[in-house]
Design a protein around this motif. Structure first.
Motif: not given
Lengths: 176, 176
Positions: A91-92, A117-121, A124
């Motif tokens: 996500m960055e 899964i594409f995430c930031g942190d 989670v």
């Protein structure tokens, strides 16, 4: 067992792309050996740092990354015997999303979209194991962290370490 | 409290887009009232079903979705007092990834990239609450499931229900 696997520096060789783009733009060829414990932006001349930091924010950076050695065949074996998810902190880098998706389709077509899964942190995420090259992802993960060796993380000793993909067969009891 | 919020039918009105595209392609205007307990593809003539099912796989479908009523202001308030993450099962629709990212930038700029998740299966997420319109997401979630009212889910009674965003202020003790 549910195993999360990071993309950059674990499946995809983004460092190679940094080195290639830097040579293209500034004419100097650094090698992975130059990066022991550091990122490229930390060792180039200060006037080039911003340009290097911006590379992953540009279109095309993640498109054709080479594979980390043996990642495809070993992850295929892991996926046959465990519940493997790909978890990238994408996500960055806004433009990386379609490039990473297509890269998985091309190089890891056996990873179903349900397991991406594409995430930031990564705090989670819920799973048994996370294989990742970054301390900042491993330190917030709630399951068992496993550090995958990359030039920038060789000094870190607080996690179980996977030096290279073939070693995962013993770590996760893969039977041939 | 860590709260995950789904996008389609919870923040973004994708049903409106289905109805608009169907009218554009086949000349008939269905309404949300026609959809009670069903999806558009279930009520259109059988020969149109495949076309409707393909809409979200096409470029542009998720680009300019209207907002669900009061979603922006109430989610802003929730985000100020809780740890809000957006969790969209976007991986099924490859082209939706950049469109959903830009839609969040435009409509929910206060949701940092670190708090955005595009995934397949929501069983892999760890949080206290998931607000979602789909039984198949809520039923696999490990925390507390909250169903957000949408035309297709009005018959489901097994979850706590959020009828509309303003009701979230009382549910999550938002102080003005």
């Amino acid at each position: 067992m549910r195993i999360l696997i990071d993309m950059d520096e674990v499946m995809a060789d983004a460092i190679q792309q940094f080195l290639d783009w830097y040579e293209r733009d500034f004419g100097t060829r650094y090698t992975k050996a130059d990066l022991h414990g550091a990122r490229l932006r930390d060792i180039v001349p200060e006037k080039h740092r911003d340009a290097v930091a911006k590379y992953p924010h540009q279109k095309g950076f993640f498109k054709d990354l080479p594979l980390i050695a043996h990642s495809r065949e070993v992850i295929k074996e892991l996926n046959d015997q465990h519940e493997v998810y790909i978890a990238s902190a994408a996500m960055e880098f806004e433009y990386s999303l379609p490039e990473k998706y297509e890269w998985l389709d091309k190089n890891f077509p056996f990873i179903h979209w349900k397991r991406r899964i594409f995430c930031g942190d990564k705090s989670v995420l819920h799973a048994d194991v996370l294989i990742d090259d970054h301390d900042f992802n491993l330190s917030v993960f709630r399951g068992k962290p496993v550090i995958f060796s990359a030039p920038h993380n060789m000094e870190i000793t607080k996690y179980e370490r996977l030096h290279a993909w073939p070693d995962a067969r013993a770590m996760f009891n893969i039977t041939g």
